[in-house]
Design a protein around this motif. Sequence first.
Motif, PDB file in Angstrom:
ATOM      1  N   LEU A  67       0.873  -1.168   0.000  1.00  0.00           N
ATOM      2  CA  LEU A  67       0.000   0.000   0.000  1.00  0.00           C
ATOM      3  C   LEU A  67       0.913   1.222   0.000  1.00  0.00           C
ATOM      4  CD1 LEU A  67      -2.375  -1.125   2.925  1.00  0.00           C
ATOM      5  CD2 LEU A  67      -2.777  -1.415   0.470  1.00  0.00           C
ATOM      6  N   LEU A  83       1.380   5.192   1.030  1.00  0.00           N
ATOM      7  CA  LEU A  83       0.871   6.259   1.895  1.00  0.00           C
ATOM      8  C   LEU A  83       1.501   7.564   1.438  1.00  0.00           C
ATOM      9  CD1 LEU A  83       1.473   4.454   5.335  1.00  0.00           C
ATOM     10  CD2 LEU A  83      -0.587   4.373   3.916  1.00  0.00           C
ATOM     11  N   LEU A  84       0.676   8.517   1.064  1.00  0.00           N
ATOM     12  CA  LEU A  84       1.204   9.758   0.506  1.00  0.00           C
ATOM     13  C   LEU A  84       0.487  10.955   1.100  1.00  0.00           C
ATOM     14  CD1 LEU A  84       1.321   9.189  -3.373  1.00  0.00           C
ATOM     15  CD2 LEU A  84       3.281   9.454  -1.849  1.00  0.00           C
ATOM     16  N   SER A  85       1.200  12.053   1.229  1.00  0.00           N
ATOM     17  CA  SER A  85       0.506  13.318   1.392  1.00  0.00           C
ATOM     18  C   SER A  85       1.108  14.313   0.423  1.00  0.00           C
ATOM     19  CB  SER A  85       0.573  13.835   2.822  1.00  0.00           C
ATOM     20  OG  SER A  85       1.827  14.388   3.077  1.00  0.00           O
ATOM     21  N   THR A 132      -1.320  -2.034  -4.670  1.00  0.00           N
ATOM     22  CA  THR A 132      -2.735  -2.142  -5.054  1.00  0.00           C
ATOM     23  C   THR A 132      -3.645  -1.280  -4.195  1.00  0.00           C
ATOM     24  OG1 THR A 132      -3.187  -3.950  -3.558  1.00  0.00           O
ATOM     25  CG2 THR A 132      -2.409  -4.544  -5.738  1.00  0.00           C
ATOM     26  N   GLY A 133      -3.089  -0.445  -3.354  1.00  0.00           N
ATOM     27  CA  GLY A 133      -3.963   0.398  -2.555  1.00  0.00           C
ATOM     28  C   GLY A 133      -3.157   1.449  -1.845  1.00  0.00           C
ATOM     29  N   GLY A 134      -3.843   2.187  -0.976  1.00  0.00           N
ATOM     30  CA  GLY A 134      -3.151   3.218  -0.237  1.00  0.00           C
ATOM     31  C   GLY A 134      -4.047   4.407  -0.031  1.00  0.00           C
ATOM     32  N   GLN A 135      -3.468   5.487   0.394  1.00  0.00           N
ATOM     33  CA  GLN A 135      -4.249   6.696   0.593  1.00  0.00           C
ATOM     34  C   GLN A 135      -3.374   7.923   0.415  1.00  0.00           C
ATOM     35  OE1 GLN A 135      -6.148   7.360   4.367  1.00  0.00           O
ATOM     36  NE2 GLN A 135      -7.553   8.852   3.505  1.00  0.00           N
ATOM     37  N   THR A 136      -3.993   8.996  -0.045  1.00  0.00           N
ATOM     38  CA  THR A 136      -3.304  10.266  -0.201  1.00  0.00           C
ATOM     39  C   THR A 136      -4.104  11.338   0.519  1.00  0.00           C
ATOM     40  OG1 THR A 136      -2.533   9.576  -2.379  1.00  0.00           O
ATOM     41  CG2 THR A 136      -2.379  11.907  -1.876  1.00  0.00           C
ATOM     42  N   VAL A 137      -3.437  12.166   1.296  1.00  0.00           N
ATOM     43  CA  VAL A 137      -4.100  13.295   1.955  1.00  0.00           C
ATOM     44  C   VAL A 137      -3.327  14.576   1.635  1.00  0.00           C
ATOM     45  CG1 VAL A 137      -4.995  11.888   3.863  1.00  0.00           C
ATOM     46  CG2 VAL A 137      -2.793  13.048   4.115  1.00  0.00           C
ATOM     47  N   ILE A 138      -3.936  15.709   1.974  1.00  0.00           N
ATOM     48  CA  ILE A 138      -3.252  16.997   1.890  1.00  0.00           C
ATOM     49  C   ILE A 138      -2.634  17.276   3.256  1.00  0.00           C
ATOM     50  CG2 ILE A 138      -3.553  19.477   1.515  1.00  0.00           C
ATOM     51  CD1 ILE A 138      -4.333  18.173  -0.956  1.00  0.00           C
ATOM     52  N   VAL A 151       3.176   0.320   3.109  1.00  0.00           N
ATOM     53  CA  VAL A 151       2.973  -0.872   3.920  1.00  0.00           C
ATOM     54  C   VAL A 151       3.341  -2.065   3.039  1.00  0.00           C
ATOM     55  CG1 VAL A 151       1.298  -2.246   5.223  1.00  0.00           C
ATOM     56  CG2 VAL A 151       1.011   0.245   5.062  1.00  0.00           C
ATOM     57  N   CYS A 166      -8.387  -3.901  -0.821  1.00  0.00           N
ATOM     58  CA  CYS A 166      -7.793  -4.654  -1.920  1.00  0.00           C
ATOM     59  C   CYS A 166      -7.742  -6.124  -1.538  1.00  0.00           C
ATOM     60  CB  CYS A 166      -6.432  -4.099  -2.320  1.00  0.00           C
ATOM     61  SG  CYS A 166      -5.246  -3.971  -0.996  1.00  0.00           S
ATOM     62  N   ILE A 170      -5.927  -9.641  -2.513  1.00  0.00           N
ATOM     63  CA  ILE A 170      -4.757 -10.186  -3.197  1.00  0.00           C
ATOM     64  C   ILE A 170      -4.775 -11.704  -3.093  1.00  0.00           C
ATOM     65  CG2 ILE A 170      -2.246 -10.074  -3.350  1.00  0.00           C
ATOM     66  CD1 ILE A 170      -3.599  -7.316  -3.404  1.00  0.00           C
ATOM     67  N   GLN A 209      -6.714  -6.181   2.523  1.00  0.00           N
ATOM     68  CA  GLN A 209      -6.211  -5.135   3.399  1.00  0.00           C
ATOM     69  C   GLN A 209      -6.644  -3.749   2.958  1.00  0.00           C
ATOM     70  OE1 GLN A 209      -1.491  -5.137   1.998  1.00  0.00           O
ATOM     71  NE2 GLN A 209      -2.021  -5.493   4.096  1.00  0.00           N
ATOM     72  N   THR A 248      -6.157   0.700   4.132  1.00  0.00           N
ATOM     73  CA  THR A 248      -5.538   1.710   4.984  1.00  0.00           C
ATOM     74  C   THR A 248      -6.328   3.000   4.909  1.00  0.00           C
ATOM     75  OG1 THR A 248      -3.514   2.956   5.484  1.00  0.00           O
ATOM     76  CG2 THR A 248      -3.966   2.522   3.179  1.00  0.00           C
ATOM     77  N   PHE A 266      -6.051   7.112   6.819  1.00  0.00           N
ATOM     78  CA  PHE A 266      -5.568   7.999   7.878  1.00  0.00           C
ATOM     79  C   PHE A 266      -6.093   9.391   7.598  1.00  0.00           C
ATOM     80  CE2 PHE A 266      -2.073   9.799   5.293  1.00  0.00           C
ATOM     81  CZ  PHE A 266      -1.886   8.802   4.361  1.00  0.00           C
ATOM     82  N   TYR A 325      -7.102  13.519   9.750  1.00  0.00           N
ATOM     83  CA  TYR A 325      -6.807  14.467  10.806  1.00  0.00           C
ATOM     84  C   TYR A 325      -7.946  14.459  11.819  1.00  0.00           C
ATOM     85  CZ  TYR A 325      -3.634  15.753   7.100  1.00  0.00           C
ATOM     86  OH  TYR A 325      -2.673  15.691   6.123  1.00  0.00           O
ATOM     87  N   LEU A 350      -2.023  -2.111  12.013  1.00  0.00           N
ATOM     88  CA  LEU A 350      -0.890  -1.217  12.241  1.00  0.00           C
ATOM     89  C   LEU A 350      -1.479   0.161  12.530  1.00  0.00           C
ATOM     90  CD1 LEU A 350       1.198  -2.206   9.064  1.00  0.00           C
ATOM     91  CD2 LEU A 350       1.464  -3.131  11.375  1.00  0.00           C
ATOM     92  N   TRP A 358       0.584  18.794  11.578  1.00  0.00           N
ATOM     93  CA  TRP A 358      -0.751  18.410  12.024  1.00  0.00           C
ATOM     94  C   TRP A 358      -0.721  17.005  12.627  1.00  0.00           C
ATOM     95  CZ3 TRP A 358      -3.474  19.666   6.687  1.00  0.00           C
ATOM     96  CH2 TRP A 358      -3.427  21.054   6.472  1.00  0.00           C
TER      97      TRP A 358
END
Lengths: 345, 345
Positions: free
Chosen positions: A56, A58-60, A93-99, A108, B4, B6, B17, B19, B21, B23, B56, B102
């Motif tokens: 996964l 993880l980005l901002s 294949t997945g993940g999340q991006t926030v500001i 991960v 996702c 797999i 799995q 994820t 996240f 604020y 996690l 933050w």
Amino acid sequence: MDSCVIPLRHGGLSLVQTTDFFYPLVEDPYMMGRIACANVLSDLYAMGITECDNMLMLLSVSQKMNEKEREQVMPLMMKGFRDAAEEGGTSVTGGQTVINPWIIVGGVASVVCQPNDFIMPDSAVPGDVLVLTKPLGTQVAVNAHQWLDIPEKWNKIKLVISKEEVEQAYQEAMLNMATLNRTAAALMHKFNAHAATDITGFGIIGHARNLAQQQRNDVAFVIHNLPIISKMAAISKAGGNLFGLLQGTSSETSGGLLICLPREQAARFCAEMKSSRMGLSGAVGQDGGVGDGQQAWIIGIVEKGNRCARIIDKPRIIEVPYRGSVVSVQEGSNNNASPPEVQQT
Amino acid sequence: MDSCVIPLRHGGLSLVQTTDFFYPLVEDPYMMGRIACANVLSDLYAMGITECDNMLMLLSVSQKMNEKEREQVMPLMMKGFRDAAEEGGTSVTGGQTVINPWIIVGGVASVVCQPNDFIMPDSAVPGDVLVLTKPLGTQVAVNAHQWLDIPEKWNKIKLVISKEEVEQAYQEAMLNMATLNRTAAALMHKFNAHAATDITGFGIIGHARNLAQQQRNDVAFVIHNLPIISKMAAISKAGGNLFGLLQGTSSETSGGLLICLPREQAARFCAEMKSSRMGLSGAVGQDGGVGDGQQAWIIGIVEKGNRCARIIDKPRIIEVPYRGSVVSVQEGSNNNASPPEVQQT
């Protein structure tokens, strides 16, 4: 341990997973993506795990970037991450991006393993030797590169290094940070490794101590040699023992594996690390040359002791030469334009 | 899909799995931790998965907090996250914390499943009904609560709601966001659900559309009823259609599941949701009363159509009453002091 290991309800299998995220420390977004991915996977590799079932991301995105900057930077960073994942035989294949005020990049890595797929890092015995699979000095190199633009900092180190050398050291550091520890993980099985960890934020001595504390036997780790990116030891001295590089406390990012190996196997481990990456994914570097294999060094010994680690008083500094500059991947380029040193396999 | 999936190399198993996240959006760190955990797990629950093998935790500490604030806030947030994980029958065995401008809180949920452990969200058929398992309006409630301290905002809504009601609505929203969708996931199997998703950032209509687009059959979702935390519809109207709550575009955090169920099963699904949480983990609320079961509503139908979703012109607004205030867990308290509505099972 570098990863968590969760016993599953299914036939002796375990879920092994790890996460890591941090802030960019190099200017090239593509390389930063590769480094972030290599850094996440490294926790699996430290357990001798060579496969990863899923990643996964993880980005901002920084709120301070304008739209054009975002469109230029973020796809490159994601491409770097994905390319490194592909080199590791896995995919994202997945993940999340926030500001966020700051850019964050990480991920991960998860794999479902059979018991013999991983090596618990607790079985070092007196007589083993310690092997390190990447040189130290990434923090010094990255900082020295930033100091090119800060006269009061640059003045402190300019007597011991040229601007060109700083640039080369920085490229070398990027290259090392972006290199997967996957070959080392595979060779841990072949050469019967007893324990391993990867070198990151706590420096070589911090991670050596952590590893020592996890041992079942009464052992101590003694480090005699410090392989360091060329001239970084000199910079550290000139700056008044910058970051404690020679004491082993300087942070590394996506550093090498520190592996406890039976003495009679260690030299062959190092030789095989360097020879090629063949055998893991079936690929060999096309040029068969620079960057094709990775260097590894015998840096110390395991003796009887109290689960501690130390560096001897005057360790031998091994100056690790620069291999040449990294060609950065520009927007719109394809995989063929990747630098040969970190090409996909 | 919300998670996702797999396929693994081992005997028909899959790694699922997810994820998430974000604020903090509520002031109570303990509840924020619970909400973050419920939000991560919800992506598994939306696939009818009731077990989680590992979590996690992803955290950042704000650099603007002083040491005392950190020591007060972060352990509570982590405790909330861990308590919710425990309620979900899982535990947190890894993660990472960084310093950031933050606060960030989130996590990763992973499970290794057999094929019949999860329900792919693609099998709705005309004649199904749509069920929603939490009321809408969390964004409106959280914002209205902030507006108590902002006179120019408060003036816009004070004719339709009292300060006490805003406080109660906020507590109700927190309670809902901190509630796990686990019971709903278990009942999806019992009542033969055809597809489901969880309602979060895109609002009810956004997620309904996403779910409609994934269907294998030519179906459309038509929403007739909007269960909304009491008075939030009035606030939205008074504020000039705030957040588009009545159009279904208002963001939800850790919202309910939107489930396509065979018509003849839906009423029993809703009744069983409300009766108790018995049967999942063997626990029943000690008081057998408020908050013990969760409400669920039949909100629409699945008809033949073009994989789209809509809310009818004048949907019926179901005012969902407040259940009472949440007793916040203070520093140093133990689990027994947890609010009964979100107690561990």
